[in-house]
Enzyme design. Structure first.
Site, PDB file in Angstrom:
ATOM      1  N   GLU A 488      -4.890  -3.036   7.912  1.00 21.88           N
ATOM      2  CA  GLU A 488      -3.633  -3.708   7.632  1.00 21.88           C
ATOM      3  C   GLU A 488      -3.006  -3.057   6.406  1.00 21.88           C
ATOM      4  OE1 GLU A 488      -3.581  -7.762   8.425  1.00 21.88           O
ATOM      5  OE2 GLU A 488      -1.477  -7.957   7.897  1.00 21.88           O
ATOM      6  N   GLU A 752      -8.788 -14.054   0.785  1.00 15.91           N
ATOM      7  CA  GLU A 752      -7.590 -14.316   1.590  1.00 15.91           C
ATOM      8  C   GLU A 752      -7.468 -15.800   1.930  1.00 15.91           C
ATOM      9  OE1 GLU A 752      -7.676 -12.384   5.422  1.00 15.91           O
ATOM     10  OE2 GLU A 752      -5.507 -12.569   5.642  1.00 15.91           O
TER      11      GLU A 752
HETATM   12  C1  BGC Z   1      -1.497 -10.719   6.000  1.00 13.65           C
HETATM   13  C2  BGC Z   1      -0.845 -11.621   4.995  1.00 13.65           C
HETATM   14  C3  BGC Z   1       0.575 -11.799   5.397  1.00 13.65           C
HETATM   15  C4  BGC Z   1       0.486 -12.515   6.702  1.00 13.65           C
HETATM   16  C5  BGC Z   1       1.748 -13.014   7.259  1.00 13.65           C
HETATM   17  C6  BGC Z   1      -1.478 -11.364   7.318  1.00 13.65           C
HETATM   18  O1  BGC Z   1      -2.026 -10.590   8.292  1.00 13.65           O
HETATM   19  O2  BGC Z   1      -2.768 -10.356   5.600  1.00 13.65           O
HETATM   20  O3  BGC Z   1      -1.171 -11.439   3.728  1.00 13.65           O
HETATM   21  O4  BGC Z   1       1.393 -12.386   4.477  1.00 13.65           O
HETATM   22  O5  BGC Z   1      -0.212 -11.779   7.671  1.00 13.65           O
HETATM   23  O6  BGC Z   1       1.515 -14.245   7.680  1.00 13.65           O
END
Ligand code: BGC
Length: 899
Positions: A488, A752
């Site tokens: 990501e 997270e």
């Molecule tokens: C990310 C987040 C991002 C989110 C959006 C995720 O996959 O890791 O940090 O803000 O998607 O909802």
């Protein structure tokens, strides 16, 4: 007499001594220190000259402001004769005190890059694409299917002669992809992952380096190693879609400009005269990792004397330089090294080393006595699961490095163009024993200098601050990313906007965010929608509430925190277009339509904040901030219209979502937090709403339910509305969900999700389970702002009017913070002793402060042993509910008060 006002921390266009500056009218700035109380610069003078010694010679100055009053914001625009390309300018700031006497001065320099298109003669070059063999080597782990082969990292070299004495040599260099540059076998500069990541369709940054010392008379060689990087490597989660975001293979561009003592100039630029070959890097990819076969080393390839007849001519791939832009922020660098704290043998030639810290970068591994051809593999993980690496959360990112030994007695492997998020590294293929000192974690980060520190008496809170700082380190790599480990690593906008105020406490992130804002603005669509991520790849949705709004919030915050008006100017049209986009699709001012992919209060826990409440609150916020930005920029009509829009949204919000008893629809903590923090409620309902919020926290046994958005407001709003006790309870909470729950379970970064790992459930779904995401660390702003107490009043910019409100509470017996602000160093802290509190603060010259001294007996408050009325630089401003408010001139103060 020693001058007491001392300028320091001189910057040009937000950077110290920038080399390769692209701004035609750069801004000059400095901070000020002073040994005396109440002292502030009454005037300054700036001088610019071609040589340092010319600064003393009025006849040779290029620009001289003469004496001027201190500027409104801490930046002075260079307003001398037009800047020339590739030229160094020396500048001096001199200060005068209130008595009209000259005080301290300081000098610095900046150097321009190539400012005009016709300064360039270089072309984009690379290996001839028809000659490149792309072979994916056999893979030994099968977690994912790669959809594209990984190609070898090309080497490019150019031999040239230098005749006569060199007085100055600069190289201007970039890549579509990543480059590492060398001259005569010596590496140029210390930039990592250069040129960084931008929206390459619009801008490809170039760097400038001083290579004067690296050249010699006679034969010279300039060389570059290239890698795919963000340009042609795997980026984000598109691995399976075979998506190429920018290009298919890396390209290189360089222009070496050599000036001789006799005034002649020689330019060596990338063209078809360069030669292309291959070295030991079989491939290198940011997500997948690097394979280095030391048997393939092209020894001496970047120095004179190497036989490059087996190499092919480089191909000129493109002559379009229109996207080339001078770098405007700080490069990624190695910022720390972590020796392994332990190495555990795991059988079958495997060892797992623990670096003691979840970090971002790579491993440097010393290998001893491996036979030629021996293969070593490094895998990286943030967590262990039953003693083995927990790899599932990496998704398709292989994060695996390979080394094939040349057979030397000692070999050192350190990958160069990849980056992993990890605490543990598994080393296979080393018969052992593997010593801890042979394994070092090399930490990479956009080199944003540390500007602040927070400390306190509680070890858990101290660890929380460390986790926040490590989350910032790991995710401020070229752009602000969500996470550093899985497939990501994208510049998600909401994560960035909630965390920016915290980030700006810990480090100077002014240039880092201002640069990134260009990608945010550049990615706005024709209808005014900001993106969800910038640079815009993988996620192509329109900006969601709070994500798209970051396009408004971030420039505003940069203005407020750093006084950066330029970022407001450059973002303003986009900000206004965003507000208009939301309004156009939601004529009744309740934001329900065109919300992109609505993420809500992302990763909230156990509750659901209604999405229209959240969206409309953000709509109001964006309208309000854009109105304020318009006012700052002197766009009076816009300011009035947007302020009117803000009032109307506020009314619509109250009408739709707020009950007569101050309840906000949804009743979640975040619903109340948004309504209170964004000032959406009529005054008479504020106490009731704050009470509902507090009641919810209490009813849940002093636990939070907030996700990415609510969490940044939680402790600040509770404290602001008289519930500091609850804010502290949440801070100290060790049960699930809480910050300290993760710390109790060994977290060294911010996770997270609150439930990334729990006692009951173990690991959360590996689909989305990063252990290094800064968003939930946005509480750091409150640690500085209310626990230690450093803040500014609501109309203040760049911390010019400080609001110092140390908040005694929780389990703490002391807390303190200091921070470099644009005017200078601010400090605030408190400690409890024998029924007294001591509050120590520093206010920089040019700033003023209102300090709230917590006390039960205002009359007994002392400063430096004196009653406050008698203390120099102190003026009593008021007294209420356990607080004595005093106004302070600049200087250092120590108050004691009974508590
Ligand atoms: C990310 C987040 C991002 C989110 C959006 C995720 O996959 O890791 O940090 O803000 O998607 O909802």
């Amino acid at each position: 007499m020693v001058p007491s006002l001392t300028p320091y921390g001189l910057t040009c266009e937000l950077l110290e001594e920038p080399l390769g500056l692209g701004e035609p009218r750069p801004r000059l700035s400095w901070r000020t220190a002073s040994g005396a109380r109440g002292e502030a610069p009454a005037a300054y003078r700036l001088r610019v000259a071609a040589r340092p010694e010319d600064l003393d010679d009025p006849a040779r100055l290029l620009w001289d402001t003469d004496l001027v009053e201190p500027p409104e914001t801490p930046y002075v625009h260079y307003d001398g004769p037009p800047l020339q390309s590739g030229t160094r300018y020396h500048w001096r700031v001199s200060l005068w005190d209130a008595a009209g006497a000259p005080s301290g001065e300081a000098t610095s320099w900046f150097e321009t890059g190539l400012l005009h298109a016709d300064d360039w003669s270089a072309a984009w070059i690379g290996p001839d694409p028809t000659l490149v063999a792309v072979a994916d080597p056999p893979r030994d782990d099968d977690r994912t299917e790669r959809t594209r082969p990984l190609a070898p990292c090309p080497l490019l070299r150019r031999a040239f002669r230098v005749e006569g004495e060199v007085v100055r040599a600069r190289v201007y260099v970039s890549a579509r992809g990543l480059y590492e540059l060398s001259v005569n076998g010596r590496r140029v500069g210390d930039h990592e992952l250069a040129p960084g990541w931008t929206d390459y369709h619009e801008r490809v940054p170039y760097q400038a380096h001083d290579v004067t010392e690296l050249l010699r008379e006679g034969d010279n060689v300039i060389g570059a190693t290239l890698a795919d990087g963000w340009w042609s490597g795997y980026v984000g989660f598109d691995a399976r879609r075979q998506a190429l975001h920018y290009g298919t293979a890396p390209q290189f561009l360089a222009q070496l400009v050599v000036d001789h003592a006799d005034g002649s100039r020689r330019v060596v630029a990338t063209d078809g005269a360069w030669r292309a070959g291959q070295g030991p890097l079989v491939y290198s990819d940011l997500l997948m990792g690097e394979r280095h076969d030391a048997r393939l080393a092209a020894t001496g390839w970047d120095a004179p004397g190497f036989d490059d007849r087996g190499w092919a001519p480089a191909a000129v791939l493109d002559r379009d330089l229109s996207a080339l832009t001078a770098s405007a922020d700080r490069p990624v660098r190695v910022v720390a090294e972590l020796p392994a704290v332990s190495v555990t043998p795991r059988g079958d030639g495997r060892h797992i080393a623990d670096l003691g810290q979840n970090m971002v970068g790579r491993v440097r591994l010393t290998l001893r006595g491996l036979p030629r051809g021996a293969a070593v593999r490094l895998r990286h993980a943030e967590m262990l699961d039953d003693g083995e690496l927990y790899l599932d959360n990496l998704r398709t990112a292989e994060a695996t490095d390979h080394y094939v030994a040349a057979g030397e007695p000692v070999e050192v492997f350190e990958p160069r163009f990849t980056l992993h998020g990890f605490r543990y590294v598994e080393v296979s293929g080393v018969p052992g024993p593997l010593r801890a000192e042979d394994v070092t974690g090399v930490v990479l980060m956009s080199d944003t200098p540390a500007t602040g520190e927070f400390h306190c008496s509680d070890p858990m809170v101290t660890q929380l601050q460390a986790n926040i700082v490590w989350g910032q380190r790991g995710n401020f790599v070229a752009v602000p990313t969500d996470c550093p480990q899985r497939d990501e690593r994208l510049g998600w906008l909401a994560d960035a906007q909630v965390f920016l105020p915290t980030a700006a406490r810990n480090a100077d992130v002014a240039a880092f965010f201002a640069r990134w804002m260009r990608d945010v603005v550049g990615a706005q669509d024709a209808g005014g929608a900001f993106p969800d991520v910038a640079p815009k790849i993988c996620v192509t949705t329109e900006g969601a509430p709070a994500w798209g709004d970051a396009g408004v919030i971030i420039p505003w915050q940069l203005y407020r925190l750093y006084g950066d008006v330029r970022v407001l100017e450059r973002s303003y049209d986009a900000m206004a277009a965003w507000v208009e986009h939301v309004r156009r699709h939601n004529p009744d001012l309740i934001w329900r339509e065109r919300v992109g992919k609505h993420y809500g209060d992302w990763l909230q826990i156990g509750v659901e904040t209604p999405r229209d409440v959240l969206a409309t609150a953000y709509f109001a916020r964006s309208a309000q901030l854009t109105a304020q930005a318009a006012a700052v920029l002197g766009r009076k009509d816009d300011a009035a219209a947007l302020a009117e829009l803000h009032r109307s949204i506020r009314e619509a919000f109250v009408e739709a979502f707020v009950g007569p008893d101050g309840r906000v629809a949804g009743g979640t903590q975040t619903a109340y937090l948004l309504a209170l923090a964004f000032d959406l409620l009529p005054g008479h309902l504020v106490p009731a709403a704050a009470a509902h919020l507090a009641a919810d926290v209490e009813a849940r046994g002093r636990h939070l339910t907030t996700g990415f958005l609510g969490v940044s407001l939680l402790c600040p709003v509770l404290t602001e509305h008289g519930h500091a006790d609850l804010a502290y309870a949440l801070l100290h909470q060790e049960d699930f969900p809480s910050w300290c729950y993760s710390i109790r379970h060994g977290a060294t970064t911010i996770w997270e999700r609150w439930d990334g790992w729990t006692e009951e459930g173990g690991f959360q779904s590996a689909n989305m389970n990063s252990f290094n995401h800064y968003a939930l660390g946005s509480v750091g702003d409150w640690l500085y702002g209310r626990v230690a107490g450093i803040d500014q009043d609501s109309g203040s910019v760049a911390y010019r009017r400080l609001l110092l409100r140390p908040t005694v509470g929780g389990r703490l017996s002391w807390a303190r913070a200091h921070q470099e602000t644009p005017y200078g160093r601010v400090a605030c802290g408190w400690r409890l002793e024998d029924g007294h509190v001591t509050v120590e603060v520093s206010v920089p010259p040019g700033a003023t402060a209102v300090l709230h001294v917590p006390t039960r007996d205002a009359a007994a408050v002392r400063e430096g042993g004196l009653p406050v009325e008698a203390a120099e630089g102190v003026r009593v401003a008021g007294e209420w509910r356990g607080v004595l408010a005093v106004e302070l001139a600049s200087g250092d103060y120590a108050f004691t008060a009974p508590l």
